[in-house]
Write a protein that holds these residues in place. Structure first.
Motif, PDB file in Angstrom:
ATOM      1  N   THR A  35       2.347   5.942  -0.437  1.00  0.00           N
ATOM      2  CA  THR A  35       2.588   6.289  -1.703  1.00  0.00           C
ATOM      3  C   THR A  35       2.271   5.414  -2.719  1.00  0.00           C
ATOM      4  O   THR A  35       2.227   5.630  -3.938  1.00  0.00           O
ATOM      5  CB  THR A  35       4.091   6.544  -1.851  1.00  0.00           C
ATOM      6  N   LYS A  36       1.957   4.159  -2.237  1.00  0.00           N
ATOM      7  CA  LYS A  36       1.579   3.028  -3.203  1.00  0.00           C
ATOM      8  C   LYS A  36       0.208   2.556  -3.294  1.00  0.00           C
ATOM      9  O   LYS A  36      -0.153   1.866  -4.155  1.00  0.00           O
ATOM     10  CB  LYS A  36       2.541   1.916  -3.142  1.00  0.00           C
ATOM     11  N   GLY A  37      -0.670   3.335  -2.695  1.00  0.00           N
ATOM     12  CA  GLY A  37      -2.000   3.201  -2.736  1.00  0.00           C
ATOM     13  C   GLY A  37      -3.001   3.921  -1.869  1.00  0.00           C
ATOM     14  O   GLY A  37      -2.574   4.520  -0.843  1.00  0.00           O
ATOM     15  N   HIS A  38      -4.255   3.953  -2.622  1.00  0.00           N
ATOM     16  CA  HIS A  38      -5.221   4.601  -1.810  1.00  0.00           C
ATOM     17  C   HIS A  38      -5.735   3.414  -0.740  1.00  0.00           C
ATOM     18  O   HIS A  38      -5.603   2.413  -0.904  1.00  0.00           O
ATOM     19  CB  HIS A  38      -6.485   4.887  -2.855  1.00  0.00           C
ATOM     20  N   LEU A  70      -8.942   7.093   2.081  1.00  0.00           N
ATOM     21  CA  LEU A  70      -7.800   7.995   2.292  1.00  0.00           C
ATOM     22  C   LEU A  70      -7.219   7.931   0.907  1.00  0.00           C
ATOM     23  O   LEU A  70      -6.554   7.027   0.426  1.00  0.00           O
ATOM     24  CB  LEU A  70      -7.015   7.550   3.266  1.00  0.00           C
ATOM     25  N   PRO A  71      -7.331   9.255   0.118  1.00  0.00           N
ATOM     26  CA  PRO A  71      -6.234   9.169  -1.204  1.00  0.00           C
ATOM     27  C   PRO A  71      -4.866   8.835  -0.710  1.00  0.00           C
ATOM     28  O   PRO A  71      -4.565   9.522   0.276  1.00  0.00           O
ATOM     29  CB  PRO A  71      -6.633  10.339  -1.722  1.00  0.00           C
ATOM     30  N   ALA A  72      -3.998   8.179  -1.578  1.00  0.00           N
ATOM     31  CA  ALA A  72      -2.699   8.054  -1.040  1.00  0.00           C
ATOM     32  C   ALA A  72      -2.072   9.686  -0.921  1.00  0.00           C
ATOM     33  O   ALA A  72      -2.387  10.650  -1.505  1.00  0.00           O
ATOM     34  CB  ALA A  72      -1.905   7.649  -2.596  1.00  0.00           C
ATOM     35  N   GLY A  73      -1.159   9.733   0.029  1.00  0.00           N
ATOM     36  CA  GLY A  73      -0.546  10.833   0.387  1.00  0.00           C
ATOM     37  C   GLY A  73      -1.390  11.449   1.599  1.00  0.00           C
ATOM     38  O   GLY A  73      -0.853  12.333   2.225  1.00  0.00           O
ATOM     39  N   SER A  96      -0.975  -1.121  -2.810  1.00  0.00           N
ATOM     40  CA  SER A  96      -0.529  -1.333  -1.465  1.00  0.00           C
ATOM     41  C   SER A  96      -0.286  -0.428  -0.686  1.00  0.00           C
ATOM     42  O   SER A  96      -0.197   0.838  -0.877  1.00  0.00           O
ATOM     43  CB  SER A  96       0.646  -2.303  -1.614  1.00  0.00           C
ATOM     44  N   GLY A  97      -0.293  -0.720   0.772  1.00  0.00           N
ATOM     45  CA  GLY A  97      -0.076   0.276   1.730  1.00  0.00           C
ATOM     46  C   GLY A  97       1.325   0.440   2.386  1.00  0.00           C
ATOM     47  O   GLY A  97       1.520   0.151   3.646  1.00  0.00           O
ATOM     48  N   ASP A  98       2.338   1.036   1.603  1.00  0.00           N
ATOM     49  CA  ASP A  98       3.558   1.284   2.207  1.00  0.00           C
ATOM     50  C   ASP A  98       3.822   2.247   3.203  1.00  0.00           C
ATOM     51  O   ASP A  98       2.431   2.982   3.450  1.00  0.00           O
ATOM     52  CB  ASP A  98       4.563   1.715   1.296  1.00  0.00           C
ATOM     53  N   ILE A  99       4.234   1.975   4.253  1.00  0.00           N
ATOM     54  CA  ILE A  99       4.589   3.035   5.337  1.00  0.00           C
ATOM     55  C   ILE A  99       5.501   3.967   5.343  1.00  0.00           C
ATOM     56  O   ILE A  99       6.841   3.557   5.287  1.00  0.00           O
ATOM     57  CB  ILE A  99       4.483   2.147   6.757  1.00  0.00           C
ATOM     58  N   CYS A 100       5.213   5.282   4.905  1.00  0.00           N
ATOM     59  CA  CYS A 100       5.921   6.350   4.850  1.00  0.00           C
ATOM     60  C   CYS A 100       5.728   7.344   6.050  1.00  0.00           C
ATOM     61  O   CYS A 100       4.636   7.646   6.243  1.00  0.00           O
ATOM     62  CB  CYS A 100       5.623   6.979   3.584  1.00  0.00           C
ATOM     63  N   ARG A 101       6.789   7.822   6.645  1.00  0.00           N
ATOM     64  CA  ARG A 101       6.657   8.662   7.832  1.00  0.00           C
ATOM     65  C   ARG A 101       6.827  10.124   7.727  1.00  0.00           C
ATOM     66  O   ARG A 101       6.405  10.880   8.266  1.00  0.00           O
ATOM     67  CB  ARG A 101       7.417   8.314   9.040  1.00  0.00           C
ATOM     68  N   PRO A 107      11.911  10.422  -1.257  1.00  0.00           N
ATOM     69  CA  PRO A 107      12.140  11.782  -2.187  1.00  0.00           C
ATOM     70  C   PRO A 107      11.201  11.764  -3.410  1.00  0.00           C
ATOM     71  O   PRO A 107      10.870  12.646  -3.828  1.00  0.00           O
ATOM     72  CB  PRO A 107      13.649  11.500  -2.682  1.00  0.00           C
ATOM     73  N   ASP A 108      10.916  10.560  -3.744  1.00  0.00           N
ATOM     74  CA  ASP A 108       9.842  10.613  -4.804  1.00  0.00           C
ATOM     75  C   ASP A 108       8.453  10.371  -4.615  1.00  0.00           C
ATOM     76  O   ASP A 108       7.605   9.869  -5.322  1.00  0.00           O
ATOM     77  CB  ASP A 108      10.424   9.453  -6.123  1.00  0.00           C
ATOM     78  N   ALA A 109       8.023  10.546  -3.497  1.00  0.00           N
ATOM     79  CA  ALA A 109       6.643  10.649  -2.792  1.00  0.00           C
ATOM     80  C   ALA A 109       5.703  11.261  -3.623  1.00  0.00           C
ATOM     81  O   ALA A 109       4.706  10.437  -4.210  1.00  0.00           O
ATOM     82  CB  ALA A 109       6.450  11.122  -1.534  1.00  0.00           C
ATOM     83  N   LYS A 110       5.758  12.445  -4.069  1.00  0.00           N
ATOM     84  CA  LYS A 110       4.821  13.255  -4.931  1.00  0.00           C
ATOM     85  C   LYS A 110       4.678  12.393  -6.571  1.00  0.00           C
ATOM     86  O   LYS A 110       3.771  12.527  -6.955  1.00  0.00           O
ATOM     87  CB  LYS A 110       5.186  14.414  -5.027  1.00  0.00           C
ATOM     88  N   GLU A 111       5.974  12.117  -7.006  1.00  0.00           N
ATOM     89  CA  GLU A 111       5.633  11.291  -8.179  1.00  0.00           C
ATOM     90  C   GLU A 111       4.998  10.016  -8.146  1.00  0.00           C
ATOM     91  O   GLU A 111       4.357   9.635  -8.962  1.00  0.00           O
ATOM     92  CB  GLU A 111       7.214  11.231  -8.727  1.00  0.00           C
ATOM     93  N   ARG A 112       5.483   9.422  -7.144  1.00  0.00           N
ATOM     94  CA  ARG A 112       4.543   7.954  -7.075  1.00  0.00           C
ATOM     95  C   ARG A 112       2.945   8.058  -6.839  1.00  0.00           C
ATOM     96  O   ARG A 112       2.379   7.541  -7.352  1.00  0.00           O
ATOM     97  CB  ARG A 112       5.023   7.385  -5.541  1.00  0.00           C
ATOM     98  N   ILE A 113       2.706   9.087  -5.778  1.00  0.00           N
ATOM     99  CA  ILE A 113       1.369   9.302  -5.629  1.00  0.00           C
ATOM    100  C   ILE A 113       0.684   9.932  -6.741  1.00  0.00           C
ATOM    101  O   ILE A 113      -0.595   9.519  -7.195  1.00  0.00           O
ATOM    102  CB  ILE A 113       1.215  10.462  -4.502  1.00  0.00           C
ATOM    103  N   ALA A 114       1.235  10.876  -7.547  1.00  0.00           N
ATOM    104  CA  ALA A 114       0.600  11.334  -8.742  1.00  0.00           C
ATOM    105  C   ALA A 114       0.566  10.234 -10.110  1.00  0.00           C
ATOM    106  O   ALA A 114      -0.605  10.321 -10.682  1.00  0.00           O
ATOM    107  CB  ALA A 114       1.542  12.519  -9.582  1.00  0.00           C
TER     108      ALA A 114
END
Length: 139
Positions: A35-38, A70-73, A96-101, A107-114
């Protein structure tokens, strides 16, 4: 081209294009997204089958010399690789490449990516690379 030279070529091109956080390893064998980087994935040695787009996505085979952006998300997971797999990866400046499973865990993944800006350069070809024409057609 020798695999060691290919790894160095990916690292050099990513850095020359302004991409950062360059690392060398593989691809996790569990489903994850950032969510923090492509992310740019350069296959320096070996081959890997990657499930893209989540658990119901599409499996693609990447071989030595291939570059995937790979675009974020974008969910991805190693579903089989050669024992000699070597991946060089990088992210646009400030990302950066945070690791989200799972989305439930972030909860704010969509907002971070956008909120992430598009990369300013193609990770391999710099400002004149093909990333932008493909990216803008896709998104």
């Amino acid at each position: 081209e020798e695999p060691e030279n290919r790894a160095e070529a990916f690292k050099t091109r990513f850095r020359e294009s302004g991409w950062q956080g360059v690392w060398e390893n593989g691809i996790y064998d569990f489903h994850h997204f950032h969510t923090k980087g492509h992310e740019a994935l350069g296959i320096a040695k070996g081959h890997v089958r990657v499930l893209l787009g989540g658990e119901t996505g599409k499996t693609v085979k990447l071989n030595a010399g291939d570059l995937a952006i790979l675009p974020a998300g974008t969910g991805h997971r190693n579903v089989g690789a050669s024992g000699d797999l070597t991946v060089i990866s990088a992210y646009p400046p400030g990302q950066s490449g945070d690791i989200c499973r799972s989305v439930q865990d972030v909860p704010d993944a969509k907002e971070r990516i956008a909120a992430l800006p598009l990369p300013e350069t193609d990770p391999f070809f710099g400002r004149s690379g093909p990333l932008f024409s493909v990216w803008l057609k896709t998104f």
